[in-house]
Design a protein around this motif. Structure first.
Motif, short mmCIF file in Angstrom:
data_model
loop_
_atom_site.label_atom_id
_atom_site.label_comp_id
_atom_site.label_asym_id
_atom_site.label_seq_id
_atom_site.Cartn_x
_atom_site.Cartn_y
_atom_site.Cartn_z
N UNK A 222 0.82 -1.21 0.00
CA UNK A 222 0.00 0.00 0.00
C UNK A 222 0.85 1.26 0.00
N UNK A 223 1.93 1.26 0.79
CA UNK A 223 2.78 2.43 0.83
C UNK A 223 3.44 2.71 -0.51
N UNK A 224 3.80 1.64 -1.22
CA UNK A 224 4.42 1.79 -2.54
C UNK A 224 3.38 2.28 -3.55
N UNK A 225 2.15 1.79 -3.43
CA UNK A 225 1.08 2.26 -4.31
C UNK A 225 0.78 3.73 -4.06
N UNK A 226 0.88 4.15 -2.81
CA UNK A 226 0.69 5.56 -2.48
C UNK A 226 1.74 6.43 -3.17
N UNK A 227 2.99 5.94 -3.19
CA UNK A 227 4.06 6.65 -3.89
C UNK A 227 3.73 6.79 -5.37
N UNK A 228 3.27 5.71 -5.99
CA UNK A 228 2.97 5.75 -7.42
C UNK A 228 1.84 6.73 -7.72
N UNK A 229 0.84 6.76 -6.83
CA UNK A 229 -0.26 7.72 -7.01
C UNK A 229 0.28 9.14 -7.00
N UNK A 230 1.20 9.43 -6.10
CA UNK A 230 1.80 10.77 -6.04
C UNK A 230 2.57 11.08 -7.33
N UNK A 231 3.39 10.14 -7.78
CA UNK A 231 4.20 10.37 -8.97
C UNK A 231 3.34 10.60 -10.20
N UNK A 257 4.48 -3.89 -5.67
CA UNK A 257 3.63 -2.78 -5.27
C UNK A 257 3.54 -1.70 -6.33
N UNK A 258 4.67 -1.40 -6.98
CA UNK A 258 4.67 -0.41 -8.06
C UNK A 258 3.82 -0.88 -9.24
N UNK A 259 3.99 -2.15 -9.61
CA UNK A 259 3.22 -2.68 -10.74
C UNK A 259 1.74 -2.75 -10.42
N UNK A 260 1.40 -3.14 -9.20
CA UNK A 260 0.00 -3.17 -8.78
C UNK A 260 -0.61 -1.77 -8.82
N UNK A 261 0.15 -0.80 -8.33
CA UNK A 261 -0.33 0.57 -8.35
C UNK A 261 -0.62 1.05 -9.75
N UNK A 262 0.27 0.71 -10.69
CA UNK A 262 0.07 1.13 -12.08
C UNK A 262 -1.22 0.55 -12.65
N UNK A 263 -1.46 -0.74 -12.40
CA UNK A 263 -2.66 -1.39 -12.91
C UNK A 263 -3.91 -0.81 -12.25
N UNK A 264 -3.87 -0.67 -10.93
CA UNK A 264 -5.05 -0.20 -10.20
C UNK A 264 -5.40 1.25 -10.53
N UNK A 265 -4.41 2.04 -10.88
CA UNK A 265 -4.65 3.45 -11.20
C UNK A 265 -4.84 3.67 -12.70
N UNK A 304 -11.77 -6.68 -10.16
CA UNK A 304 -12.22 -5.66 -11.09
C UNK A 304 -11.12 -5.12 -11.99
N UNK A 305 -9.84 -5.20 -11.52
CA UNK A 305 -8.79 -4.53 -12.27
C UNK A 305 -7.52 -5.35 -12.44
N UNK A 306 -7.12 -6.09 -11.42
CA UNK A 306 -5.82 -6.74 -11.42
C UNK A 306 -5.83 -8.09 -12.11
N UNK A 307 -6.89 -8.85 -11.91
CA UNK A 307 -6.93 -10.25 -12.35
C UNK A 307 -6.60 -10.40 -13.83
N UNK A 308 -7.19 -9.58 -14.68
CA UNK A 308 -6.98 -9.70 -16.12
C UNK A 308 -5.61 -9.22 -16.57
#
Length: 424
Positions: A222-231, A257-265, A304-308
């Motif tokens: 989650x913390x890494x995903x938060x970073x990606x959202x900021x970037x 975490x970075x890759x998950x953040x990219x997909x989720x966002x 909804x987003x990651x599986x595919x």
């Protein structure tokens, strides 16, 4: 390609969740520096363009110039920064809401993870207990010194350390005492997010939480995903722009975490992770395990987003340019940093430094003001340089994962590598 309505809606859901989460770091903000890569008689020379661009209004010049960007997470905290701080960003508040009074963890003698646990737990009023592998240093320095100053350190033999789970549990039992309780951080997956603020027994007994080496849990994502959202919100990156992220990988948690953040966002960002401590299959297995945990905690987001997006794996795992497998280093001079070497990976000298790598770190420091270490961030730097030189149109973003205090230990043990000769 424009994001589909489903991705847009999913991105909003993730953004809303990240906004509602309690964090350890007061802000996800970090500096991003721009590095120019110049040809020279020593392969490459570098120049930090950040101040120049700032003074010129942010104009990066011709698009064909060779450059990449560095996320300066090494500047997050004076002592405990980089991806170690990011991985604790969501985890530590969760543990405090669980009423945790003490945390037990482990690491090598110069473990950046152990030092980060010690520092941030002390800041949050939680007692840190650190088990360090090997013998006490004659002169404490680097992360070892930080762990000693902020945490309660116990040195353990290598044979005992080989059985990590048993070692951690037995020490946690001692810390908890007769009336205390012991938990594993992994056990709060899916539970800690909704725990009430006051969960203590009210009788002063200790609640001891065990955090495994590296803190590689789903909460760390989650913390890494938060970073990606900021970037993704920076003006440096245009909407829908393709970005190539490069990161060094110990446990692999940060890369996932970075890759998950990219997909989720809904971002068209891809992640290349330089493998440092395990085989390709080991990292792929780690990725699958983290995704499985993520699905358990966030089923709506996952399905909804990651599986595919996971059929081809989220992360591109690559070898570093100078692999540490024994068969690759027969003819090279080695520096063996015992504080990181681990019998878990017998074919990977996780702490081996090759001849010339410390000199390369000095060159980068003197030309850009960015301090790298030869075991982690230098590997990502080399990969970022290779990618941007191969494709000058690529927007390459290297994540600086910190770890620079480890140089203090290297300099103490291998002083001849840190000579006073002037860099050409």
């Amino acid at each position: 390609m424009r994001p589909t309505p489903a991705l847009v809606a999913g991105g909003r859901m993730v953004t809303s969740f990240l906004s509602a989460t309690e964090w350890m770091l007061p802000s996800p903000a970090t500096q991003v520096h721009t590095i120019s890569v110049l040809p020279s008689r020593r392969d490459f020379a570098f120049s930090n363009l950040t101040m120049l661009l700032r003074n010129s209004g942010g104009n990066e010049g011709e698009s064909g110039s060779t450059k990449f960007h560095v996320v300066r997470d090494d500047l997050l905290h004076p002592l405990a920064n980089g991806n170690k701080a990011r991985k604790l960003d969501a985890l530590l508040p969760i543990l405090r809401r669980c009423g945790v009074t003490d945390i037990v963890t482990c690491g090598g003698c110069q473990s950046a993870h152990a030092a980060a646990i010690a520092v941030h737990c002390a800041e949050w009023g939680i007692r840190p207990h650190i088990l360090l592998r090997g013998e006490q240093l004659d002169v404490p320095t680097g992360y070892n010194l930080i762990s000693l100053m902020f945490g309660n350190v116990t040195y353990v033999s290598r044979s005992l350390y080989a059985q990590r789970d048993e070692m951690l549990y037995e020490h946690a039992i001692k810390v908890a005492g007769y009336s205390g309780t012991v938990m594993w951080a992994d056990e709060v997956i899916g539970k800690g997010l909704g725990v009430d603020e006051d969960t203590t027994d009210g009788n002063g007994s200790r609640r001891v939480m065990i955090v495994k080496e590296g803190a590689g849990s789903v909460q760390a994502l989650l913390g890494v995903m938060r970073l990606l959202k900021y970037l993704s919100g920076l003006t440096l990156f245009r909407k829908d722009e393709k970005v190539h992220i490069v990161v060094d990988s110990g446990t692999g948690t940060t890369a996932v975490g970075l890759a998950l953040g990219a997909v989720c966002l809904g971002l068209q960002w891809r992640v290349t992770a330089v493998m440092l401590a395990d085989t390709l299959e080991g990292y792929k297995q780690r990725e699958r395990s983290l995704l499985s945990d993520f699905e358990k905690v966030f089923p709506e987001i996952y399905h909804g987003m990651v599986e595919d997006a996971t059929h081809d794996n989220l992360v591109q795992w690559v070898e570093r340019f100078s692999p540490r497998r024994s068969q690759h280093i027969q003819n090279q001079t080695l520096i063996l940093e015992d504080n990181i070497q681990d019998s878990t990976y017998p074919d990977y000298g996780f702490g081996k430094v090759l001849d010339g790598e410390i000199a390369m770190c000095r060159q980068v420091a003197q030309q850009t003001g960015i301090l790298l270490d030869p075991m982690y961030t230098l590997a990502a730097w080399e990969q970022a340089v290779d990618i941007c030189c191969g494709d000058s149109e690529a927007k390459v973003l290297m994540i600086h994962t910190g770890g620079t205090l480890g140089l203090f230990g290297l300099a103490q043990r291998y002083s001849s590598q840190f000579n006073t000769g002037e860099q050409p």
